[in-house]
Design a protein around this motif. Structure first.
Motif, mmCIF file in Angstrom:
data_model
loop_
_atom_site.group_PDB
_atom_site.id
_atom_site.type_symbol
_atom_site.label_atom_id
_atom_site.label_comp_id
_atom_site.label_asym_id
_atom_site.label_seq_id
_atom_site.Cartn_x
_atom_site.Cartn_y
_atom_site.Cartn_z
ATOM 1 N N ALA A 184 10.445 -3.266 -8.852
ATOM 2 C CA ALA A 184 10.401 -3.474 -7.406
ATOM 3 C C ALA A 184 9.139 -2.857 -6.803
ATOM 4 N N ALA A 185 8.778 -1.664 -7.312
ATOM 5 C CA ALA A 185 7.621 -0.955 -6.768
ATOM 6 C C ALA A 185 6.303 -1.650 -7.096
ATOM 7 N N LEU A 186 6.279 -2.410 -8.172
ATOM 8 C CA LEU A 186 5.054 -3.112 -8.562
ATOM 9 C C LEU A 186 4.536 -4.022 -7.451
ATOM 10 N N PHE A 187 5.457 -4.575 -6.681
ATOM 11 C CA PHE A 187 5.063 -5.509 -5.631
ATOM 12 C C PHE A 187 4.315 -4.818 -4.488
ATOM 13 N N THR A 188 4.368 -3.485 -4.444
ATOM 14 C CA THR A 188 3.691 -2.755 -3.366
ATOM 15 C C THR A 188 2.243 -2.436 -3.710
ATOM 16 N N LEU A 189 1.842 -2.699 -4.943
ATOM 17 C CA LEU A 189 0.475 -2.363 -5.344
ATOM 18 C C LEU A 189 -0.544 -3.275 -4.673
ATOM 19 N N PRO A 190 -1.671 -2.717 -4.259
ATOM 20 C CA PRO A 190 -2.707 -3.528 -3.611
ATOM 21 C C PRO A 190 -3.496 -4.338 -4.643
ATOM 22 N N ARG A 191 -4.393 -5.172 -4.178
ATOM 23 C CA ARG A 191 -5.277 -5.894 -5.083
ATOM 24 C C ARG A 191 -6.448 -4.985 -5.483
#
Length: 216
Positions: free
Chosen positions: A158-165
């Motif tokens: 779930a937390a992976l989706f919060t990572l920026p580009r």
């Protein structure tokens, strides 16, 4: 790296301490190694929620190793003196709650591999708009996921989706470091980080710990 210590970017301190960690041809200075990880944890805190898992786990082991160093500075001066001491007193294979310093080192080595591959993947990604979440997922699955419980794996997903580009991620990584030093940072972290991993793996083989799972 001429800035004073109190304003020096964490990235510069990471480069200095990782270089200073390497001693002789096959050893690692524990004091510098712990300082290196402390600076890495400070930087990782700005990368996103996913890294709170890594930072928490790493910080716990750093604290345990620091306590061991304070209690017996000579035996815990380097990874080889530590492993030798723990091998002699029979504690080298100890598990939680009294895990050996060598056991903590083995777990930290996995985390270091995770960070090395993550940063290498980000720096070498050709597209500036690359998703860091994809790179982090690959590195996490390769180095850490097999040692985590299902709830932790689910939270990480779930937390992976919060990572920026890539572009935003590198801005957070640099802090006060100029962009022109990106290549130097990548080279030093990748080269010396992998050398530390190699030295720890060599220690594991030398002390016949290849069948030992310190996470058990």
């Amino acid at each position: 790296m001429s800035q004073s210590e109190d304003v020096e970017p964490e990235t510069y301190q990471i480069m200095r301490t990782i270089e200073n960690s390497l001693i002789d041809s096959d050893n690692v200075d524990l004091e510098q190694y712990l300082l290196f990880w402390e600076h890495v944890c400070k930087v990782m805190g700005s990368w996103g929620t996913i890294f709170s898992f890594v930072v928490k786990d790493v910080s716990n082991k750093l604290e345990k190793l620091a306590q061991m160093r304070n209690t017996d500075p000579e035996s815990y001066k380097s990874i080889l003196t530590m492993a030798t001491r723990e091998s002699e007193n029979g504690s080298i294979r100890n598990l939680k709650p009294n895990r050996s310093g060598t056991g903590h080192l083995m777990v930290l080595n996995r985390a270091l591999e995770f960070v090395i591959d993550l940063l290498d993947g980000v720096f070498t990604a050709e597209d500036e708009d690359s998703k860091v979440s994809t790179i982090a997922r690959s590195s996490y699955d390769k180095h850490l996921s097999q040692f985590h419980s299902w709830p932790v794996k689910t939270a990480v997903s779930a937390a992976l989706f919060t990572l920026p580009r890539k572009t935003e991620f590198l801005i957070r990584l640099r802090g006060k470091m100029p962009e022109s030093d990106d290549e130097q940072f990548h080279d030093v972290f990748n080269r010396d980080g992998r050398d530390i991993v190699r030295r720890v793996n060599q220690l594991v083989e030398s002390f016949e710990l290849t069948d030992h799972n310190p996470s058990a």
